[in-house]
Design an enzyme around this catalytic site. Sequence first.
Site, PDB file in Angstrom:
ATOM      1  N   ASP A 169       0.852  -1.194   0.000  1.00 31.09           N
ATOM      2  CA  ASP A 169       0.000   0.000   0.000  1.00 31.09           C
ATOM      3  C   ASP A 169       0.886   1.241   0.000  1.00 31.09           C
ATOM      4  O   ASP A 169       1.707   1.416   0.900  1.00 31.09           O
ATOM      5  CB  ASP A 169      -0.894  -0.009   1.242  1.00 31.09           C
TER       6      ASP A 169
ATOM      7  N   LYS B 189      -1.208   9.725   0.250  1.00 34.20           N
ATOM      8  CA  LYS B 189      -1.416  11.040   0.864  1.00 34.20           C
ATOM      9  C   LYS B 189      -0.302  11.311   1.868  1.00 34.20           C
ATOM     10  O   LYS B 189       0.068  10.448   2.656  1.00 34.20           O
ATOM     11  CB  LYS B 189      -2.779  11.097   1.548  1.00 34.20           C
TER      12      LYS B 189
ATOM     13  N   THR C 172       2.162  -9.676 -13.107  1.00 33.65           N
ATOM     14  CA  THR C 172       0.765  -9.836 -12.717  1.00 33.65           C
ATOM     15  C   THR C 172      -0.156  -9.220 -13.771  1.00 33.65           C
ATOM     16  O   THR C 172       0.258  -8.382 -14.575  1.00 33.65           O
ATOM     17  CB  THR C 172       0.490  -9.160 -11.366  1.00 33.65           C
TER      18      THR C 172
ATOM     19  N   GLU D 125      -0.281  -5.559 -13.268  1.00 36.93           N
ATOM     20  CA  GLU D 125       0.937  -4.912 -13.749  1.00 36.93           C
ATOM     21  C   GLU D 125       0.955  -4.831 -15.272  1.00 36.93           C
ATOM     22  O   GLU D 125       1.344  -3.807 -15.850  1.00 36.93           O
ATOM     23  CB  GLU D 125       2.150  -5.684 -13.250  1.00 36.93           C
TER      24      GLU D 125
END
Length: 238
Positions: free
Chosen positions: A143, A147, A216, A219
């Site tokens: 992740d 922000k 993937t 990807e």
Amino acid sequence: MTEVTKNDFTEEGKIVRKIRSFVRREGRLTKGQEGAITECWSTMGIDFVEQVLDWNEVFGNNNPVVLEIGFGMGASLVEMAQKAPDVNFLGIEVHRPGVGACLAAAKEAGVTNLRVMCHDAVEVFESMIPDSSVTTLQLFFPDPWHKARHHKRRIVKAEFAEMIRPKLNAEGVFHMATDWENYAEHMIEVMNAAPGYENIATDGDYIPRPDERPLTKFEARGHRLGHGVWDIKFRRNA
């Protein structure tokens, strides 16, 4: 399958709240995922306990160990285990649907060199991973917490680099991949400052996607849309 969360306490007995790198977005398990956990956990699952693992007991051999944090639904991890039967793989994932999907795929593929855990990887490293025992640590597409106010939640930070280094064997490798350029730059900054590591890239900070890391679907779609992916490998050198 059990799940345990450790708490740290102050001298006054108050719980210290840890900043975690993940949020439990716990979706429902499909019947297939739930069935895979029920059927396969006894042979492929490892419960969290505050006791150091013995890899020979876990896998029945002393083959090299590759550990992956946050394997998602597990497709890439299972593919890697299939292609490298003489390597042992341990995947750690906090989301049970992903664990169930990984176990289902592993069962279908017939792999025997893969084990999984459903727990916070930081706590697993602190309590269960033997020193100098991991050949490669994989962290693919964590992740990004893009922000600025959430950057403190990013798993790659100075404390994390310090914690994992003694778990890598001599010249063990920490392999990261991200599709967020800002996070890639952050990873490089953190790892360059961390003692006991060296970047193995020979041209700049990044390396081409290694053959051992499967491409993937997500990807591949990103590539078609012109999105970049940054692979980074740092080797333990002290």
